[in-house]
Design an enzyme around this catalytic site. Structure first.
Site, PDB file in Angstrom:
ATOM      1  N   LEU A  23      34.450  35.727  14.214  1.00  0.00           N
ATOM      2  CA  LEU A  23      35.362  34.965  15.069  1.00  0.00           C
ATOM      3  C   LEU A  23      34.659  33.808  15.776  1.00  0.00           C
ATOM      4  O   LEU A  23      35.250  32.765  16.024  1.00  0.00           O
ATOM      5  CB  LEU A  23      35.995  35.885  16.116  1.00  0.00           C
ATOM      6  N   GLY A  24      33.395  33.995  16.123  1.00  0.00           N
ATOM      7  CA  GLY A  24      32.663  32.951  16.843  1.00  0.00           C
ATOM      8  C   GLY A  24      31.239  33.378  17.105  1.00  0.00           C
ATOM      9  O   GLY A  24      30.857  34.515  16.821  1.00  0.00           O
ATOM     10  N   GLY A  44      27.601  32.659  19.854  1.00  0.00           N
ATOM     11  CA  GLY A  44      27.015  32.073  21.052  1.00  0.00           C
ATOM     12  C   GLY A  44      25.517  32.064  20.949  1.00  0.00           C
ATOM     13  O   GLY A  44      24.947  32.264  19.869  1.00  0.00           O
ATOM     14  N   PHE A  83      23.279  34.190  22.097  1.00  0.00           N
ATOM     15  CA  PHE A  83      22.604  35.464  21.864  1.00  0.00           C
ATOM     16  C   PHE A  83      23.315  36.366  20.863  1.00  0.00           C
ATOM     17  O   PHE A  83      22.806  37.428  20.536  1.00  0.00           O
ATOM     18  CB  PHE A  83      22.437  36.230  23.181  1.00  0.00           C
ATOM     19  N   VAL A 122      30.594  37.261  17.473  1.00  0.00           N
ATOM     20  CA  VAL A 122      31.766  38.105  17.665  1.00  0.00           C
ATOM     21  C   VAL A 122      32.525  38.225  16.346  1.00  0.00           C
ATOM     22  O   VAL A 122      32.763  37.225  15.667  1.00  0.00           O
ATOM     23  CB  VAL A 122      32.698  37.543  18.766  1.00  0.00           C
ATOM     24  N   LYS A 138      31.337  42.466  19.654  1.00  0.00           N
ATOM     25  CA  LYS A 138      30.335  41.525  20.146  1.00  0.00           C
ATOM     26  C   LYS A 138      28.961  42.060  19.751  1.00  0.00           C
ATOM     27  O   LYS A 138      28.568  43.151  20.171  1.00  0.00           O
ATOM     28  CB  LYS A 138      30.441  41.383  21.663  1.00  0.00           C
ATOM     29  N   ASP A 148      31.214  33.987  36.737  1.00  0.00           N
ATOM     30  CA  ASP A 148      31.379  32.984  35.678  1.00  0.00           C
ATOM     31  C   ASP A 148      32.843  32.892  35.260  1.00  0.00           C
ATOM     32  O   ASP A 148      33.171  32.887  34.065  1.00  0.00           O
ATOM     33  CB  ASP A 148      30.498  33.313  34.474  1.00  0.00           C
TER      34      ASP A 148
END
Length: 299
Positions: free
Chosen positions: A38-39, A41, A43, A46, A61, A156
């Site tokens: 899905l995506g 980052g 680190f 997902v 994740k 955040d």
């Protein structure tokens, strides 16, 4: 046909990079089938998965522990895991399972079938009042649980971290900077000296590198999010740097009022200004958000 075949091959390759045969066997034993990426980052990555027994979708994740700094691995990650496990609220993303293998952490959680709030706001160039108030109230309810039950600040908050479920319920997510910020024995707020978050959503105290009330820092971020929901733009220009943004923060409330593009009811603008008060002592609390009559009457 050839293009689709290459796409499926590439997807399988990405999955195999994060799930070796032994790990995939564990995933399968738990009843899950990993479907696609899905995506990604800094680190981790997902993936979308499905529970074969219940047909319930999940997001996985995968955090690459060896790519994290020692500080992140020993300080922030344990907090994220603890907050994620303890977050039992309909407006916080729920975790189904967590396990560790091959220097990676695998977190199975609720699947947000309708993406994040940022994508929806951009697609529709801002939200209608009832929709904005409804999702804002749901996110505020999740935050109230974090603050009032877990004594934890998110640190955040932004539309990217407010996900929309398949039933269009807003759920707060991503607890990577979350921290318990209240001393239960003395009943006092513990000021934070970790200046984290995302620049456009950071309160003046963070920009000034002053110890700050992280709960009130969350309220500031909610105020920026609330403004974006209606106007599809930031209330402060962060591209010129933190010093210029601070000047805008302290031009209160003149700067915020100069940025209003939609003619909203006074009560909506007043709430926005209460959240974006540069004096954290005068900034409203999460209890005031969930009890706000304007939000409740329009959600």
């Amino acid at each position: 046909m050839g293009s689709n075949s290459k796409s499926r091959s590439s997807s399988k390759s990405i999955v195999s990079d994060c799930f070796d045969s032994k790990t995939m066997a564990v995933v399968s034993h738990k009843g899950y089938e990993v479907q696609k990426k899905l995506g990604a980052g800094a680190f981790g990555t997902v993936f979308k998965a499905v529970n074969r027994k219940t047909n319930q979708l999940a997001a996985v994740k995968v955090i690459a522990l060896d790519k994290m700094s020692k500080n992140s691995r020993e300080k922030f990650l344990p907090r994220e895991i603890e907050t994620t496990i303890n977050s039992r609220h309909p407006n916080l993303v729920q975790v189904f399972d967590i396990f560790r293998a091959n220097h990676r952490l695998y977190i199975f959680m609720e699947f947000a079938g309708n993406g994040d709030l940022t994508g929806f706001i951009r697609k529709h160039n801002g939200l209608k009042i009832r929709l904005a108030c409804g999702w804002f109230l749901q996110a505020s309810n999740g935050l109230a649980y974090l603050h009032g039950t877990l004594y934890t600040a998110h640190r955040d908050i932004k539309p990217d971290n407010i996900l929309l479920s398949e039933k269009w319920v807003a759920k707060m997510s991503d607890f990577g900077f979350a921290k318990e910020s209240f001393d239960r024995s003395s009943r006092r707020v513990l000021l934070s000296s970790t200046f984290c978050g995302t620049l456009p959503f950071e309160c003046p105290q963070i920009l000034e590198h002053k110890p700050y009330d992280a709960f009130k820092g969350d309220i500031w971020s909610m105020g920026v999010t609330f403004f974006i929901m209606f106007h599809n733009k930031f209330p402060f220009n962060y591209r010129d740097g933190s010093k210029a943004m601070l000047k805008q923060h302290y031009d209160y409330p003149g700067h915020i009022r100069s940025k209003y593009e939609r003619k909203l009811p006074h009560d909506a603008n007043r709430l926005c200004e209460d959240m974006l008060n540069p004096d954290e002592g005068k900034r409203c609390s999460v209890k005031e958000l969930v009890s706000n009559s304007y939000i409740k009457n329009n959600s």
